[in-house]
Motif scaffolding. Structure first.
Motif, short mmCIF file in Angstrom:
data_model
loop_
_atom_site.label_atom_id
_atom_site.label_comp_id
_atom_site.label_asym_id
_atom_site.label_seq_id
_atom_site.Cartn_x
_atom_site.Cartn_y
_atom_site.Cartn_z
N UNK A 1 0.85 -1.20 0.00
CA UNK A 1 0.00 0.00 0.00
C UNK A 1 0.89 1.26 0.00
N UNK A 2 0.66 2.20 0.91
CA UNK A 2 1.32 3.50 0.82
C UNK A 2 2.80 3.49 1.19
N UNK A 3 3.32 2.40 1.69
CA UNK A 3 4.78 2.31 1.82
C UNK A 3 5.43 2.48 0.45
N UNK A 4 4.65 2.21 -0.62
CA UNK A 4 5.10 2.45 -2.00
C UNK A 4 5.59 3.87 -2.20
N UNK A 5 5.01 4.83 -1.47
CA UNK A 5 5.37 6.24 -1.69
C UNK A 5 6.85 6.50 -1.44
N UNK A 6 7.47 5.75 -0.54
CA UNK A 6 8.91 5.94 -0.31
C UNK A 6 9.70 5.47 -1.52
N UNK A 7 9.25 4.40 -2.19
CA UNK A 7 9.90 3.95 -3.42
C UNK A 7 9.77 5.02 -4.51
N UNK A 8 8.60 5.64 -4.59
CA UNK A 8 8.36 6.66 -5.60
C UNK A 8 9.31 7.83 -5.41
N UNK A 9 9.46 8.30 -4.18
CA UNK A 9 10.35 9.43 -3.94
C UNK A 9 11.82 9.04 -4.13
N UNK A 10 12.17 7.83 -3.77
CA UNK A 10 13.52 7.35 -4.03
C UNK A 10 13.82 7.39 -5.53
N UNK A 11 12.85 6.96 -6.35
CA UNK A 11 13.04 6.98 -7.79
C UNK A 11 13.17 8.40 -8.32
N UNK A 12 12.33 9.32 -7.83
CA UNK A 12 12.42 10.72 -8.26
C UNK A 12 13.78 11.31 -7.89
N UNK A 13 14.26 11.03 -6.69
CA UNK A 13 15.56 11.56 -6.26
C UNK A 13 16.69 10.97 -7.09
N UNK A 14 16.54 9.73 -7.47
CA UNK A 14 17.55 9.12 -8.35
C UNK A 14 17.59 9.84 -9.70
N UNK A 15 16.42 10.13 -10.25
CA UNK A 15 16.36 10.86 -11.50
C UNK A 15 16.86 12.30 -11.35
N UNK A 16 16.58 12.91 -10.19
CA UNK A 16 17.08 14.26 -9.94
C UNK A 16 18.60 14.28 -9.85
N UNK A 17 19.17 13.29 -9.18
CA UNK A 17 20.63 13.22 -9.07
C UNK A 17 21.27 13.02 -10.44
N UNK A 18 20.58 12.35 -11.33
CA UNK A 18 21.08 12.12 -12.69
C UNK A 18 20.81 13.31 -13.61
N UNK A 19 20.16 14.35 -13.09
CA UNK A 19 19.88 15.54 -13.89
C UNK A 19 18.68 15.40 -14.81
N UNK A 20 17.85 14.38 -14.61
CA UNK A 20 16.71 14.14 -15.50
C UNK A 20 15.42 14.79 -14.99
N UNK A 21 15.38 15.14 -13.71
CA UNK A 21 14.21 15.77 -13.11
C UNK A 21 14.69 16.90 -12.20
#
Length: 457
Positions: A63-83
């Motif tokens: 369920x909503x524990x998924x939200x931590x995975x979502x933010x981890x993915x966004x931060x990964x993309x941000x670190x790569x300069x994609x977001x």
């Protein structure tokens, strides 16, 4: 550290009491450190009727524990300069028009539930799939590109339809599955994979060795070691292995399924400041508090952030049909906890807190709020009213003579006064906070309960 014999006995008794009060069928608990699992505990069964046991590889919903995975993915993309976290959401999702707002909703606002969105009626998988002719076709909707594209259009339309936003972006916290739905579409379009689920599998789960985890609906239902899902409805028990029930149309808010062993691998990332997926600077953004979530608890990016007996702790809970889940991490003490359950409405976060307390050498139980002094009579009268959410919540506060009453969906609830404007409302063994909010004119315009802002009728 693992629970010693005395605390382990106390913790087991606490979990068994919760199982009895909430009719929980099966509960799995893992305690891990940086090196791996140090304790795994199982209560009840993955299949109550057949008395099939839970083990480290039993699949549960997150369920909503998924939200931590979502933010981890966004931060990964941000670190790569994609977001860019400070970019307007409309840069990545043109169908989001930022309607009726004078300031843009930014990506970071979505990550901290501060996008200025009131709760909206939940958009679920089955009705949309039926309208699209995809239902019953053997298609896993978590990995369907047409379904993903139509889902984001539907969610954007619902958010843009709000005539009066909840303040300015960043001003108020209000828990929003739709926000995390939009984040999952940013991951889909900027991550180089066809769907959010495919990105998570390739870039997050497999690198961490989480081979029995994913967003799919069909594989868990067919897996022989997947938990049966239980929920009480109208005095009858729903028994299913189908995760479609109440599933949100966009996967980033709650679609993940996993096992207690895989989640142990995930928790180790939090004990290693994001390694191996993101650097420590971006990880610290995840666990920084950007908004007030509950009294004494803030919200970072996909994680609640607070303190327990003086220690920094962060984590998240989740609830869906047949799913109660929670994670908790105490980084300075060097351990994390995951709780997975196959029954709706079980306080998994309270179990996680009890385990954290036990690992700190304290009696393993969730802490109750201390009774506070009653609010002044004029304040009690001012907050009286009915507060509604399109998600189905209704809170009514009224005076019964000189006593204030709090009713949730028509049922009177026990409560305790906190600071002025804050109540703690009891439900079985747990307490939830209720906070009222005055507008610029001093009149109460909303209250927050269960993390959601409910508008005054």
């Amino acid at each position: 550290m693992p629970l010693d014999d005395t605390l382990s006995t106390s913790f087991g008794a606490y979990v068994e009491k919760i199982r009895d009060v909430y009719n929980a069928r099966g509960i799995a608990v893992a305690i891990v450190d940086q090196n791996g699992p140090i304790q795994e505990l199982y209560f009840g069964f993955r299949d109550w009727e057949r008395k099939l046991p839970i083990d480290e590889n039993t699949i549960f919903g997150l369920a909503s524990v998924t939200k931590s995975f979502t933010c981890l993915a966004i931060l990964r993309l941000a670190e790569q300069g994609k977001v860019d976290l400070d970019a307007p959401v409309s840069r990545y999702i043109p169908s989001f028009q930022n309607a009726h707002r004078t300031e843009p909703v930014q990506v970071r606002h979505l990550m901290s539930h501060t996008g200025s969105f009131w709760p909206v009626e939940r958009k679920t998988v089955e009705p949309l799939a039926r309208r699209m002719g995809l239902w019953g076709k053997g298609i896993d909707l978590a990995y369907s590109v047409p379904f993903s594209k139509e889902a984001v259009r539907q969610v954007c339309a619902g958010l843009d339809a709000q005539q009066t936003p909840l303040g300015q972006p960043g001003e108020y916290f209000s828990y929003s599955n739709d926000s995390f739905g939009l984040l999952s579409d940013i991951i889909r379009t900027q991550g180089g994979e066809d769907t959010y689920g495919a990105y998570l599998k390739k870039e997050i789960l497999l690198p961490l060795g989480m081979e029995r985890s994913g967003c799919g609906f069909l594989a868990p239902a067919a897996d022989s070691n997947s938990a049966v899902l239980y929920e009480e409805r109208d005095g009858r028990q729903l028994i299913t292995r189908d995760y479609h029930d109440s599933a949100f149309v966009m996967m980033g808010g709650g679609a993940m399924k996993s096992t207690i062993r895989d989640m142990g691998r995930y928790l180790r990332l939090f004990l290693q400041e994001g390694a191996p997926l993101i650097g420590p600077d971006f990880f610290r953004r995840m666990v920084h508090s950007y908004a007030s979530y509950r009294p004494g608890v803030g919200y970072g990016y996909g994680l609640a952030v607070g303190r327990l007996d003086g220690h920094l702790v962060f984590g998240h809970g989740g609830s869906l049909t047949g799913v109660s889940s929670a994670i908790g991490v105490c980084p300075d003490a060097g351990f994390g906890v995951c709780v997975l359950c196959n029954t709706t409405g079980v306080p998994a976060s309270s179990i996680a807190e009890a385990a954290l307390r036990g690992c700190l050498g304290q009696e393993p139980r969730a802490k109750e709020p201390a009774p506070g002094r009653p609010w002044p009579a004029d304040v009690q009268r001012r907050v009286c009213g009915t507060y509604l959410s399109p998600e189905g919540s209704e809170i009514k506060i009224q005076m019964d003579g000189t006593e204030m009453q709090v009713l949730s969906s028509g049922k009177a609830k026990e409560y305790r006064f906190g600071d002025e404007g804050v109540l703690f409302v009891k439900s079985k063994m747990t307490w939830s906070d209720l906070t009222v909010f005055p507008g610029k004119d001093g009149e109460i315009f909303a209250l927050r309960y269960g993390g959601r802002m409910l508008a005054r009728k």
